[in-house]
Design an enzyme around this catalytic site. Structure first.
Site, PDB file in Angstrom:
ATOM      1  N   LYS A 167       0.845  -1.184   0.000  1.00 60.98           N
ATOM      2  CA  LYS A 167       0.000   0.000   0.000  1.00 60.98           C
ATOM      3  C   LYS A 167       0.885   1.240   0.000  1.00 60.98           C
ATOM      4  O   LYS A 167       2.062   1.142   0.362  1.00 60.98           O
ATOM      5  CB  LYS A 167      -0.944  -0.019   1.195  1.00 60.98           C
ATOM      6  N   ASP A 196      -1.525  -6.221   2.732  1.00 63.17           N
ATOM      7  CA  ASP A 196      -1.841  -5.368   3.874  1.00 63.17           C
ATOM      8  C   ASP A 196      -1.322  -6.103   5.106  1.00 63.17           C
ATOM      9  O   ASP A 196      -1.875  -7.120   5.503  1.00 63.17           O
ATOM     10  CB  ASP A 196      -3.351  -5.137   3.982  1.00 63.17           C
ATOM     11  N   HIS A 197      -0.249  -5.579   5.717  1.00 62.23           N
ATOM     12  CA  HIS A 197       0.411  -6.342   6.781  1.00 62.23           C
ATOM     13  C   HIS A 197      -0.481  -6.571   7.993  1.00 62.23           C
ATOM     14  O   HIS A 197      -0.226  -7.466   8.789  1.00 62.23           O
ATOM     15  CB  HIS A 197       1.710  -5.651   7.209  1.00 62.23           C
ATOM     16  N   LYS A 201      -1.567 -10.467  11.117  1.00 57.88           N
ATOM     17  CA  LYS A 201      -1.681 -10.604  12.570  1.00 57.88           C
ATOM     18  C   LYS A 201      -2.646 -11.730  12.918  1.00 57.88           C
ATOM     19  O   LYS A 201      -3.701 -11.887  12.313  1.00 57.88           O
ATOM     20  CB  LYS A 201      -2.129  -9.277  13.191  1.00 57.88           C
ATOM     21  N   GLU A 235      -2.134   5.214  17.023  1.00 61.30           N
ATOM     22  CA  GLU A 235      -0.678   5.175  17.045  1.00 61.30           C
ATOM     23  C   GLU A 235      -0.156   6.296  17.934  1.00 61.30           C
ATOM     24  O   GLU A 235      -0.723   7.400  17.947  1.00 61.30           O
ATOM     25  CB  GLU A 235      -0.110   5.352  15.641  1.00 61.30           C
ATOM     26  N   ASP A 254      -4.170   7.203   3.903  1.00 62.72           N
ATOM     27  CA  ASP A 254      -3.125   6.285   4.338  1.00 62.72           C
ATOM     28  C   ASP A 254      -3.677   5.054   5.037  1.00 62.72           C
ATOM     29  O   ASP A 254      -3.095   3.966   4.936  1.00 62.72           O
ATOM     30  CB  ASP A 254      -2.163   7.021   5.277  1.00 62.72           C
ATOM     31  N   HIS A 259      -6.272  -0.660   5.628  1.00 61.76           N
ATOM     32  CA  HIS A 259      -6.304  -1.281   6.955  1.00 61.76           C
ATOM     33  C   HIS A 259      -7.714  -1.318   7.552  1.00 61.76           C
ATOM     34  O   HIS A 259      -8.229  -2.362   7.935  1.00 61.76           O
ATOM     35  CB  HIS A 259      -5.406  -0.510   7.935  1.00 61.76           C
ATOM     36  N   LYS A 359      -2.733   9.476  14.600  1.00 61.02           N
ATOM     37  CA  LYS A 359      -1.351   9.485  15.082  1.00 61.02           C
ATOM     38  C   LYS A 359      -1.234  10.332  16.337  1.00 61.02           C
ATOM     39  O   LYS A 359      -2.085  11.171  16.620  1.00 61.02           O
ATOM     40  CB  LYS A 359      -0.415  10.021  13.990  1.00 61.02           C
TER      41      LYS A 359
END
Length: 510
Positions: A167, A196-197, A201, A235, A254, A259, A359
């Site tokens: 991404k 998509d990391h 999970k 985050e 983003d 996500h 963030k």
């Protein structure tokens, strides 16, 4: 209350996984942060777990002037220090090679093709190549088109060729469609792995197991029993060294189309007819297409944007967004987004999905909260210590992977008193777990050709179709007050009001 029963694995799951078939993995952008911090350690973890094939090699491709020894040294520095002399580490590092080149230069691909032919002979990799684009997004289409022109993307004589794309996949709906068109002009869909990391999970993957393999939950997973759903992705870090990129993107672009929409679709999807990749992705796609698009009037009530100012995170003072390196001093870019979305289908009609991501927030934390409805009558409303409670199911994704359930129970003693009980388990404590990057399962799935955890073209475009109207309105109506939340908090007060106006509130994250 922590689960303490002995771990039980189904017999077929006790068996070790099979190594992937012979292949070479080509890392474009090999000298970058993603390769060093995530991909190389993930490959090493797969090597330790004996899930990489014996016939395996890695080629790094980058514009950096590096010798093979320098590249291997860089990779090794990101592997566990105590294991750098192990047999697994030596096996892995010995299979790493490096090519310097310009991604837009056809000569790079001619050199790469020669290197791959040599590796096929040396390691018997069978002409199977996995190309990983750990590059800036502007190179995605260029690299794929060069792979096509050079013949490296062609699947002949029984070999396979696959391309992994990170991404962001586009910057809006039009650019995503254009990128899909360029890439699909060279590759067929089953060669494309849009990664998509988050889906690497354990807890994210477990959403489907939790819902569809446990008969006690699926019957109540609908509008009759669920009041609302909250998805939080918080985050504590700022933009760090990504200010130049982030100031042109923002949190909405983003995080939300990829996500957040992946988490929403897995939570809300119908049961697939099988666990095959397209069966699962068909159901995810249906959910994304069922999300009601927001018009300009809805946006004023259902969308919140924020930008962090200076504040305190973890007892340390941090600067505001506009003073970060690479960020405009009068930036209007959002670092926080909260949305209220509705899904227009039979299962979820009338159930709001509240999403927030940002963030420099109070805590690094990602979770999905399923808030159940109240019981029909308050039978125990006159008992001591009783207060109206809704049952909550919380699926925690990071930094701790866990699942917890909140419910009422009688407090021991002669007087009838009702208290709140949390029953939970953490994956690492219950099953035992090694440290993983989250990329291991995704890389392994790419090697075996399982696309279940990867976005399909229609899913990418559906996610952008939800976000695009918001982008258009926000572009036309600049924010009135930025920054509007202090670093180290849970975002602007308008995000709380998003729920309060409906008589709800965000789950307290401690």
């Amino acid at each position: 209350m922590m689960a303490t029963a002995d771990t039980y694995l189904e017999p077929e799951l006790e068996q070790a996984g099979k190594p992937a078939g012979p292949c070479v993995m080509v890392l474009f952008g090999a000298a970058g942060d993603l390769t060093m911090r995530k991909l190389a350690p993930a490959l090493y973890n797969l090597a330790k777990a004996k899930l990489l094939p014996a016939s395996f090699a890695v080629v790094g491709v980058s514009h950096d002037e590096l010798t093979l020894e320098q590249f291997r040294e860089q990779i090794t520095r990101f592997l566990p220090a105590k294991e750098r002399q192990s047999d697994a580490c030596r096996w892995f590092v010995d299979r790493i090679s490096y090519e310097r080149g310009d991604f837009a230069d056809p000569a790079t691909y001619e050199t790469l093709a020669n290197r791959l032919r040599d590796l096929d002979k040396q390691f018997a990799t069978g002409g199977n190549y996995l190309f990983y684009l750990a590059t800036a997004p502007r190179f995605f289409a260029e690299v794929v088109q060069q792979l096509g022109r050079s013949g490296l993307s062609s699947q002949v004589d029984g070999c396979w060729r696959r391309v992994v794309i990170e991404k962001p996949f586009g910057t809006d709906l039009d650019s995503a469609r254009a990128l899909n068109s360029k890439i699909k002009g060279i590759l067929v869909e089953n060669q494309i792995f849009r990664i998509d990391h988050y889906l690497g999970k354990e807890t994210v993957q477990n959403i489907m197991v939790f819902r569809f393999d446990n008969a006690i939950f699926e019957p109540i997973w609908n509008r009759r029993y669920i009041d609302h759903v909250e998805i939080t992705n918080a985050e504590t870090v700022g933009v760090e060294q990504r200010g130049g990129y982030f100031d042109t993107a923002g949190t909405l672009r983003d995080m939300v189309p990829n996500h957040v929409m992946q988490l929403l679709s897995l939570t809300a999807m119908e049961c697939p007819v099988s666990f095959h990749a397209d069966a699962v992705r068909n159901e995810q796609s249906k959910v994304l297409h069922a999300v009601q698009h927001l018009d300009s009037e809805d946006l004023l009530e259902r969308c919140v944007r924020g930008q962090y100012g200076e504040g305190v995170v973890g007892n340390e003072g941090v600067p505001g967004y506009r003073t970060e390196p690479g960020v405009s001093r009068d930036s209007r870019t959002e670092t926080f987004v909260a949305l209220k979305l509705n899904i227009d289908n039979w299962r979820w009609a009338g159930v709001p999905f509240y999403l927030r991501t940002g963030k420099r927030m109070a805590k690094r934390h990602t979770e999905i909260t399923i808030q159940f409805k109240n019981s029909p009558t308050e039978l125990f409303r006159n008992t001591a210590m009783h207060r109206m409670r809704n049952n909550q199911l919380v699926i925690q994704i990071q930094p701790v992977e866990a699942i917890s359930m909140n419910f009422g129970a009688k407090i021991p003693g002669p007087i009838l008193r009702v208290g709140s009980v949390d029953m939970s388990f953490e994956y690492s404590k219950y099953f035992g777990a090694d440290a993983y990057t989250g990329y291991e399962v995704l890389i392994y799935d790419c090697m075996i050709g399982d696309a279940t955890l990867f976005q399909r073209a229609d899913m990418v475009e559906a996610g952008w179709s939800i976000v695009d109207p918001i982008l258009d309105v926000w572009k036309a109506l600049p924010p009135r007050k930025f920054p509007n939340y202090a670093s180290g908090t849970w975002g602007p007060k308008e995000a709380d009001q998003l729920l309060e106006i409906d008589g709800r509130q965000w789950r307290t994250i401690e």
